[in-house]
Design an enzyme around this catalytic site. Sequence first.
Site, short mmCIF file in Angstrom:
data_model
loop_
_atom_site.label_atom_id
_atom_site.label_comp_id
_atom_site.label_asym_id
_atom_site.label_seq_id
_atom_site.Cartn_x
_atom_site.Cartn_y
_atom_site.Cartn_z
N THR A 29 0.82 -1.20 0.00
CA THR A 29 0.00 0.00 0.00
C THR A 29 0.86 1.26 0.00
O THR A 29 1.94 1.30 0.58
CB THR A 29 -0.93 0.03 1.22
OG1 THR A 29 -0.17 -0.23 2.41
CG2 THR A 29 -2.02 -1.02 1.11
N ASP A 58 -7.10 4.45 4.63
CA ASP A 58 -6.40 4.73 5.88
C ASP A 58 -5.07 5.45 5.69
O ASP A 58 -4.67 6.24 6.54
CB ASP A 58 -6.16 3.43 6.65
CG ASP A 58 -7.40 2.96 7.39
OD1 ASP A 58 -8.38 3.73 7.44
OD2 ASP A 58 -7.40 1.82 7.88
N ARG A 78 -7.25 1.17 -3.31
CA ARG A 78 -8.22 1.00 -2.21
C ARG A 78 -9.00 2.30 -2.07
O ARG A 78 -8.41 3.38 -1.95
CB ARG A 78 -7.51 0.66 -0.90
CG ARG A 78 -8.47 0.63 0.30
CD ARG A 78 -7.95 -0.13 1.50
NE ARG A 78 -6.89 0.50 2.23
CZ ARG A 78 -6.62 0.29 3.53
NH1 ARG A 78 -7.37 -0.55 4.23
NH2 ARG A 78 -5.62 0.87 4.12
N ASP A 98 -8.48 -3.26 12.71
CA ASP A 98 -9.91 -2.91 12.84
C ASP A 98 -10.73 -4.11 13.30
O ASP A 98 -11.76 -3.93 13.97
CB ASP A 98 -10.43 -2.38 11.50
CG ASP A 98 -10.02 -0.95 11.26
OD1 ASP A 98 -10.38 -0.09 12.08
OD2 ASP A 98 -9.32 -0.69 10.27
N ARG A 130 10.97 -3.14 11.29
CA ARG A 130 12.38 -3.48 11.50
C ARG A 130 12.56 -4.94 11.91
O ARG A 130 13.68 -5.46 11.88
CB ARG A 130 12.99 -2.58 12.57
CG ARG A 130 13.04 -1.11 12.17
CD ARG A 130 13.77 -0.27 13.21
NE ARG A 130 13.83 1.14 12.83
CZ ARG A 130 14.44 2.07 13.54
NH1 ARG A 130 15.04 1.75 14.67
NH2 ARG A 130 14.44 3.32 13.12
N LEU A 153 4.45 -3.14 3.99
CA LEU A 153 4.40 -1.70 4.26
C LEU A 153 5.59 -0.96 3.69
O LEU A 153 5.55 0.27 3.57
CB LEU A 153 4.32 -1.47 5.77
CG LEU A 153 3.07 -2.03 6.46
CD1 LEU A 153 3.19 -1.88 7.97
CD2 LEU A 153 1.82 -1.33 5.97
N ASP A 183 3.99 -40.89 -3.16
CA ASP A 183 2.93 -41.39 -4.02
C ASP A 183 2.29 -40.18 -4.70
O ASP A 183 2.79 -39.06 -4.59
CB ASP A 183 1.91 -42.22 -3.24
CG ASP A 183 1.28 -41.45 -2.08
OD1 ASP A 183 1.41 -40.19 -2.05
OD2 ASP A 183 0.66 -42.07 -1.22
#
Length: 437
Positions: free
Chosen positions: A19, A55, A87, A195, A239, A262, A392
């Site tokens: 995003t 967001d 989005r 959320d 990190r 991110l 198999d």
Amino acid sequence: MAALDKRTHDLKFVRTFFTTPTAEQGEADSAKKLRSAIGLRGMQAPDVWVPDNEDATAPNMRDEGAENIAEVVAEGGADFPGEIHPRVVWHRDSPETRYKGFQHMLHIADPENGAVENIDGFVIPEVGDIDDWKKADEFFTIVENEHGLEEGSLKMSVIIESGSAELGMEKLRDEMGKASNNLQRLFMLVDGEVDYTKDLRAITPTGGLPAWKELRHNTSRAASAAGLIAVDGPYDDIRDVEGYHERITANNAMGMLGIWSLTPGQVVEANQSPLPPAEGYWLIDADGREVELETEEGVEVYDGDRIELEAEDGGYELEVGGDEFFCETEEDLVAELLDLLDYVPSMDDIVDSMEEFEAAKEAGKGAIAMTQAATVRIDGVEVDIAQDRMWDEATYQALQTPITLFQDVYRNRPDQHGDLAELYSEDVVERAMSVGN
């Protein structure tokens, strides 16, 4: 219509869902981050890029964000190696928010803006029950008809951020394919644990997110049953590369091969993690902790203090944590060690085994034994171990999944061909593209 539990979209797997804010106040160019992201290539480029007009973008910048998406994708979308799924805003309890998202979709998909030919779909957040999914689908259909696009050409992905959305996933098999909707356009089911935690009013002592393993399992199951792709939510500690890798590994074991990324660094990790390693390696269960053995001149070496091994007159003394085992013979010791050891096969190992099984099947054999052998050293004591695994048709099909993933990546991401050849060698890549077909 194809069987629901078969992938119907060209892209069968999504490893990375990346995003990017669509507009930032105070910048000379509010679309600066979009222009940077659309230029990503190779392992830094995601399978799915999500210009995020929800967001990640301030509410007062979202109209400008929709304009930025159209402009940037029109300019550079044709050369972007992954799929592009903006989005937009949506909320199950807010008609006003849903209408605003609809307006943004109309603008971004307007052929006059030049972006829609490079837009693969849209991501819809904050959905509710299945009726809410149908509302979103209807808006997609209106957008397509308004702009003369083929119905169903825009893929729809939803973010599971509520209990009602989680329950809605259970109804997909009954609803998809009905003449009253175009839910066949569904592509990804993406978890939004932040959320979701808020919606369920969950509390943890530290304020951190619960693991929500059940949600991830339910999303993966629903995606499999409906022929869709499951993607995990964001891992905020950017990190913590090891923690991100562990989360990906745990997800992969549930069939969830995609994860939110991110940063470009997380994209690289998530692009590579589901693929088989270039080199095989041994793991040992060191009192509940999985430890990778170090290879030294062809010997697999454990160099820790959780496992101790001593050769004594009449046998071997093996200590794991606080448990002690006395093995009278080397065969007894090998049996104990095999309970602790696991081998992680390389791409070359998997391809070798598949080729061997295909040859055996061609010769009329239904099952064959595959042997993996090594010399293990603990506290200076060396032991030759070997384990057999019966192959198999079921084993073959199960272990074909990582190869199928690799083949799908190779076909859909030509910008990664050089990276993959460097990782595995041209010969292994060529053989991996040939097996299982």
